[in-house]
Design a protein around this motif. Structure first.
Motif, PDB file in Angstrom:
ATOM      1  N   PRO A 143     -57.249 -11.883  46.724  1.00 19.13           N
ATOM      2  CA  PRO A 143     -55.874 -11.638  46.287  1.00 19.13           C
ATOM      3  C   PRO A 143     -54.880 -12.267  47.255  1.00 19.13           C
ATOM      4  O   PRO A 143     -55.130 -12.361  48.457  1.00 19.13           O
ATOM      5  N   GLY A 144     -53.755 -12.669  46.723  1.00 22.78           N
ATOM      6  CA  GLY A 144     -52.731 -13.275  47.567  1.00 22.78           C
ATOM      7  C   GLY A 144     -51.639 -13.876  46.729  1.00 22.78           C
ATOM      8  O   GLY A 144     -51.774 -14.022  45.511  1.00 22.78           O
ATOM      9  N   ALA A 145     -50.561 -14.202  47.368  1.00 21.74           N
ATOM     10  CA  ALA A 145     -49.414 -14.783  46.666  1.00 21.74           C
ATOM     11  C   ALA A 145     -49.684 -16.243  46.327  1.00 21.74           C
ATOM     12  O   ALA A 145     -50.451 -16.942  47.002  1.00 21.74           O
ATOM     13  N   ALA A 146     -49.052 -16.690  45.266  1.00 22.98           N
ATOM     14  CA  ALA A 146     -49.110 -18.106  44.912  1.00 22.98           C
ATOM     15  C   ALA A 146     -48.350 -18.918  45.954  1.00 22.98           C
ATOM     16  O   ALA A 146     -47.544 -18.369  46.723  1.00 22.98           O
ATOM     17  N   PRO A 147     -48.581 -20.217  46.014  1.00 25.23           N
ATOM     18  CA  PRO A 147     -47.803 -21.044  46.945  1.00 25.23           C
ATOM     19  C   PRO A 147     -46.307 -20.880  46.694  1.00 25.23           C
ATOM     20  O   PRO A 147     -45.860 -20.715  45.563  1.00 25.23           O
ATOM     21  N   LEU A 148     -45.530 -20.948  47.761  1.00 26.36           N
ATOM     22  CA  LEU A 148     -44.091 -20.700  47.672  1.00 26.36           C
ATOM     23  C   LEU A 148     -43.390 -21.625  46.679  1.00 26.36           C
ATOM     24  O   LEU A 148     -42.572 -21.144  45.878  1.00 26.36           O
ATOM     25  N   PRO A 149     -43.643 -22.934  46.679  1.00 23.40           N
ATOM     26  CA  PRO A 149     -42.963 -23.777  45.685  1.00 23.40           C
ATOM     27  C   PRO A 149     -43.238 -23.356  44.244  1.00 23.40           C
ATOM     28  O   PRO A 149     -42.341 -23.406  43.396  1.00 23.40           O
ATOM     29  N   MET A 162     -43.921 -20.278  43.232  1.00 28.20           N
ATOM     30  CA  MET A 162     -43.168 -19.052  42.968  1.00 28.20           C
ATOM     31  C   MET A 162     -41.702 -19.351  42.688  1.00 28.20           C
ATOM     32  O   MET A 162     -41.091 -18.767  41.785  1.00 28.20           O
ATOM     33  N   ILE A 163     -41.134 -20.265  43.456  1.00 27.99           N
ATOM     34  CA  ILE A 163     -39.722 -20.613  43.252  1.00 27.99           C
ATOM     35  C   ILE A 163     -39.526 -21.277  41.894  1.00 27.99           C
ATOM     36  O   ILE A 163     -38.569 -20.973  41.169  1.00 27.99           O
ATOM     37  N   PRO A 172     -43.723 -10.975  46.924  1.00 28.21           N
ATOM     38  CA  PRO A 172     -44.090 -12.070  47.832  1.00 28.21           C
ATOM     39  C   PRO A 172     -43.044 -13.176  47.918  1.00 28.21           C
ATOM     40  O   PRO A 172     -43.025 -13.928  48.894  1.00 28.21           O
ATOM     41  N   LEU A 173     -42.167 -13.262  46.903  1.00 29.03           N
ATOM     42  CA  LEU A 173     -41.106 -14.264  46.953  1.00 29.03           C
ATOM     43  C   LEU A 173     -40.041 -13.817  47.945  1.00 29.03           C
ATOM     44  O   LEU A 173     -39.431 -12.761  47.771  1.00 29.03           O
TER      45      LEU A 173
END
Length: 268
Positions: free
Chosen positions: A17-23, A25-26, A118-119
């Motif tokens: 589990p983990g957040a998607a890459p920041l770009p 998510m944006i 996470p964003l």
């Protein structure tokens, strides 16, 4: 977790589990913000229909005599009006629309929930800015097409126009976020619409500043909507290279607005 594939190979897989890459998510948040804005009928009225109707009405009918209008030519009128309407489009989206939408998101707890996702907070504001820019591109494309159909003959450097629009967007976004992050949602709704109407009348968008008393010129000339309208008019109507005084006024408003919004914005 043990899984048998079609070929009979057995493997053990552990969830990660983990957040998607920041770009990513944006981009996803910006796409969501854009869809929400374009699906809102009140926002479309404010950002698309009103500027378009004002452009058509004041270009076709001599309600207010503009400095470049001639007795028989709506084309000369639209040369004066089109840059002001483009500035109005930026005001309606970056300031009024964003302030109202963000204010009610804050009231209903949407921003509070997004703030713990996470964003990161700056990523959320970046996504909102991207949604504003996408909407402005659509607005400017539509208004330019309508103005050209009415006989508009723009001049000047497109890069200068882009610089003015970007600085104007930054200035109005900062002021809109400052209002949304400090006032209650109902107060933001009333204040944002009131400011929109006042700047529409007194910001040189449709009514030339020469129509106002001379004592008011200095004050009105320092407003961001006036700087954006005059700067766009200087480039698109008179072919100026870079209207540095107008760019300077917009830069100061952008720095003040964004700085104050970053300092005083409340997420709850």
């Amino acid at each position: 977790m043990t899984t048998t594939e079609a070929g009979g190979v057995t493997g053990t897989f552990s969830p990660r589990p983990g957040a998607a890459p920041l770009p990513r998510m944006i981009r996803a948040q910006a796409a969501l913000e854009t869809r929400m804005l374009l699906r809102n009928g009140e926002q479309l009225l404010l950002t698309v229909i009103i500027p378009t109707l004002l452009l058509v009405l004041f270009s076709a009918v001599d309600i207010i005599a503009v400095p470049t209008a001639t007795a028989g030519g709506a084309g000369r009128s639209v040369d004066f009006l089109a840059p002001g309407i483009l500035a109005l489009a930026v005001l309606s989206t970056a300031f009024t629309g964003q302030a109202i939408a963000t204010g009610f998101e804050r009231r209903y707890g949407v921003l509070k929930r997004l703030a713990v996702s996470p964003l990161p907070r700056w990523g959320l504001m970046t996504a909102k800015t991207c949604a504003v820019l996408v909407t402005e591109v659509l607005q400017i494309t539509l208004l330019t097409a309508v103005a050209l159909a009415l006989g508009w003959s723009p001049e000047g450097n497109p890069l200068a126009v882009a610089a003015l629009l970007l600085l104007g967007t930054a200035a109005f976004s900062g002021l809109g976020l400052l209002m949304a992050g400090t006032l209650k949602a109902e107060a933001t709704l009333a204040a944002a619409n009131l400011v929109f109407l006042l700047l529409l009348v007194g910001g040189g968008v449709i009514v030339p500043l020469e129509k106002f008393p001379a004592a008011a010129h200095c004050v009105l000339g320092l407003l961001p909507i006036t700087a954006l309208s005059d700067g766009l008019r200087a480039v698109l109507q008179h072919g100026a290279a870079l209207p540095w005084p107008d760019l300077g006024i917009l830069a100061v408003w952008a720095a003040l607005g964004l700085g104050a919004a970053a300092r005083f914005f409340r997420w709850e």
